[in-house]
Design an enzyme around this catalytic site. Structure first.
Site, mmCIF file in Angstrom:
data_model
loop_
_atom_site.group_PDB
_atom_site.id
_atom_site.type_symbol
_atom_site.label_atom_id
_atom_site.label_comp_id
_atom_site.label_asym_id
_atom_site.label_seq_id
_atom_site.Cartn_x
_atom_site.Cartn_y
_atom_site.Cartn_z
ATOM 1 C CG ASN A 69 -11.440 -8.717 -15.545
ATOM 2 O OD1 ASN A 69 -12.175 -9.228 -16.380
ATOM 3 N ND2 ASN A 69 -10.253 -8.233 -15.859
ATOM 4 N NE ARG A 71 -11.686 -6.610 -19.542
ATOM 5 C CZ ARG A 71 -11.284 -7.709 -20.185
ATOM 6 N NH1 ARG A 71 -11.259 -8.868 -19.556
ATOM 7 N NH2 ARG A 71 -10.918 -7.647 -21.445
ATOM 8 C CG HIS A 92 -7.086 -5.929 -24.745
ATOM 9 N ND1 HIS A 92 -6.623 -6.530 -25.901
ATOM 10 C CD2 HIS A 92 -7.572 -6.937 -23.970
ATOM 11 C CE1 HIS A 92 -6.812 -7.842 -25.822
ATOM 12 N NE2 HIS A 92 -7.383 -8.101 -24.657
ATOM 13 N NE ARG A 118 -10.751 -13.870 -28.039
ATOM 14 C CZ ARG A 118 -10.615 -12.810 -27.253
ATOM 15 N NH1 ARG A 118 -11.104 -11.648 -27.634
ATOM 16 N NH2 ARG A 118 -9.993 -12.914 -26.103
ATOM 17 C CD GLU A 157 -7.245 -5.655 -17.939
ATOM 18 O OE1 GLU A 157 -7.403 -5.623 -19.162
ATOM 19 O OE2 GLU A 157 -7.436 -6.677 -17.256
#
Length: 387
Positions: free
Chosen positions: A9, A87, A175, A235, A371
């Site tokens: 990832n 990912r 996500h 962000r 994940e």
């Protein structure tokens, strides 16, 4: 089977990994990450005992993967890495399942770099490095957008000329790997919530909220890019597009300058002027830190209400992600005004980061996301035909 599965990832300044024993139900052997890539790099590793951390040299994602490879080689015990799962933040409008990362697929994925500049280029560079390190392994991409690919049409489109929708300008959502894991995990832990209406808040340096019904994503706060929705570490989250037009006309800002501001100088960092790290802001007495936290909480609470409206109700609220899993204060502030949804906080349970932190009619849970497990499971399924 004695083979191994590696998950990767890669972000802009870190590479997370996990090593698994291959099989129908992959079992984790070790996990960790190289962080601070480019300056003050360090390697955090967990295998059995407590975590260990030490400094390393990693100027880019390829260097980071070499550090990881050196550390995990003794754990392979002579077995090959049969599959590497990655990912990939953006899979585009069509990819709804894990995909082998062939040269053609990689070229197509590179076209989405401008839509996820903090992630996609680094995701793909890590794939190239993994191909060199494990030339005979099956390379599988797992897409953060895939979980959201079956949204109702009205939750996917923007009110601009329809031809742009046909060109791929739509709400993709992100996500997805986290939401995939959590939505399945909650059913394992609370079978009575199967096929129910869930609102999952993935709150971390990147943050979003997803409405899930009957195991499927119905709507997400993130849209065409990972900029939309909630404010994040650096962000901006949702903006009036008129702001960008104004800055272009009055400040003469270019697309490149706007991109840098929106991705790197906004969010918690921009609001506080202090830090992009929620832990730092929580520890600060500065009024700007308090302001940033209050705005973040307000936006999360607002979007939970919007998702409840999308689902015509809510059967459970779940927190995950770095902030969602670890900050009792932020969770408490978010829940404080959600009583109208049947949500009430159990303060003692919340303070100790318990699994169940609600005491009202609507369950409230904290479920650490994983994940890497979703990626490993996808690789294991892809390996079956090879065996």
């Amino acid at each position: 089977m004695g083979q191994r599965i590696l998950t990767v990832n890669a972000g802009s300044s870190s590479v997370k990994f996990a090593l698994y024993k291959s099989g129908e139900d992959p079992r984790m052997i070790a996990r960790g990450l190289v962080q601070g890539i480019g300056s003050n790099s360090s390697f955090k590793f967990k295998h059995g005992g407590p975590d260990s951390t030490h400094s390393v040299k990693a100027s880019n994602q390829t260097d980071a993967l070499m550090v990881i490879l050196e550390r995990i080689t003794p754990l392979l015990e002579g077995q090959e890495v049969a599959g590497v799962g990655h990912r990939i933040v953006h899979g585009g409008p069509l990819r709804a399942t894990p995909t082998e990362l062939t040269d053609d697929v990689m070229a197509d994925l590179a076209t989405f770099n401008p839509l996820a500049p903090l992630h996609q280029p680094h995701n793909l560079s890590a794939v190239e490095a993994a191909k060199r390190a494990f030339p005979y392994a099956l390379q599988i991409g797992c897409f953060d957008t895939a979980f959201h690919r079956n949204h109702p049409w009205e939750n996917d489109i923007y009110a601009i000329p329809r031809r742009f929708y046909k060109q791929g300008i739509k709400r993709y959502g992100f996500h997805g790997l986290s939401y995939d894991y959590v939505s399945h995990q909650i059913v394992r832990e609370r079978p009575e919530l199967r096929n129910k209406r869930l609102i999952i808040a993935h709150l971390g340096s990147g943050a979003s909220i997803c409405a899930v019904n009957n195991g499927h994503s119905i709507s997400s706060t993130m849209g065409f890019s990972p900029l939309d929705g909630l404010p994040m570490s650096t962000r901006s989250g949702q903006l009036d597009p008129g702001i960008l037009l104004y800055l272009m006309e009055t400040e003469g800002m270019s697309a490149k300058e706007l991109t840098h501001m929106l991705y790197h100088e906004s969010g918690l960092l921009g609001l506080s002027g202090l830090s992009a790290d929620m832990q730092v802001l929580e520890a600060s007495d500065a009024p700007e830190a308090k302001d940033a936290i209050e705005y973040f909480v307000y936006r999360v609470r607002r979007e939970i209400g919007a998702m409840a409206a999308t689902l015509s109700g809510i059967d459970a609220l779940i927190f995950c992600g770095g902030i969602g899993e670890n900050s009792a204060r932020i969770r408490a502030q978010i829940i404080d005004r959600l009583g109208y949804l049947g949500i009430e906080l159990d303060g003692d349970a919340n303070d100790c980061n318990a699994r169940d932190i609600g005491k009202g009619p609507t369950p409230v849970m904290v479920i650490p996301t994983d994940e890497e497990q979703v990626i490993a499971d996808a690789v294991a399924r892809a390996l079956i035909p090879r065996h």
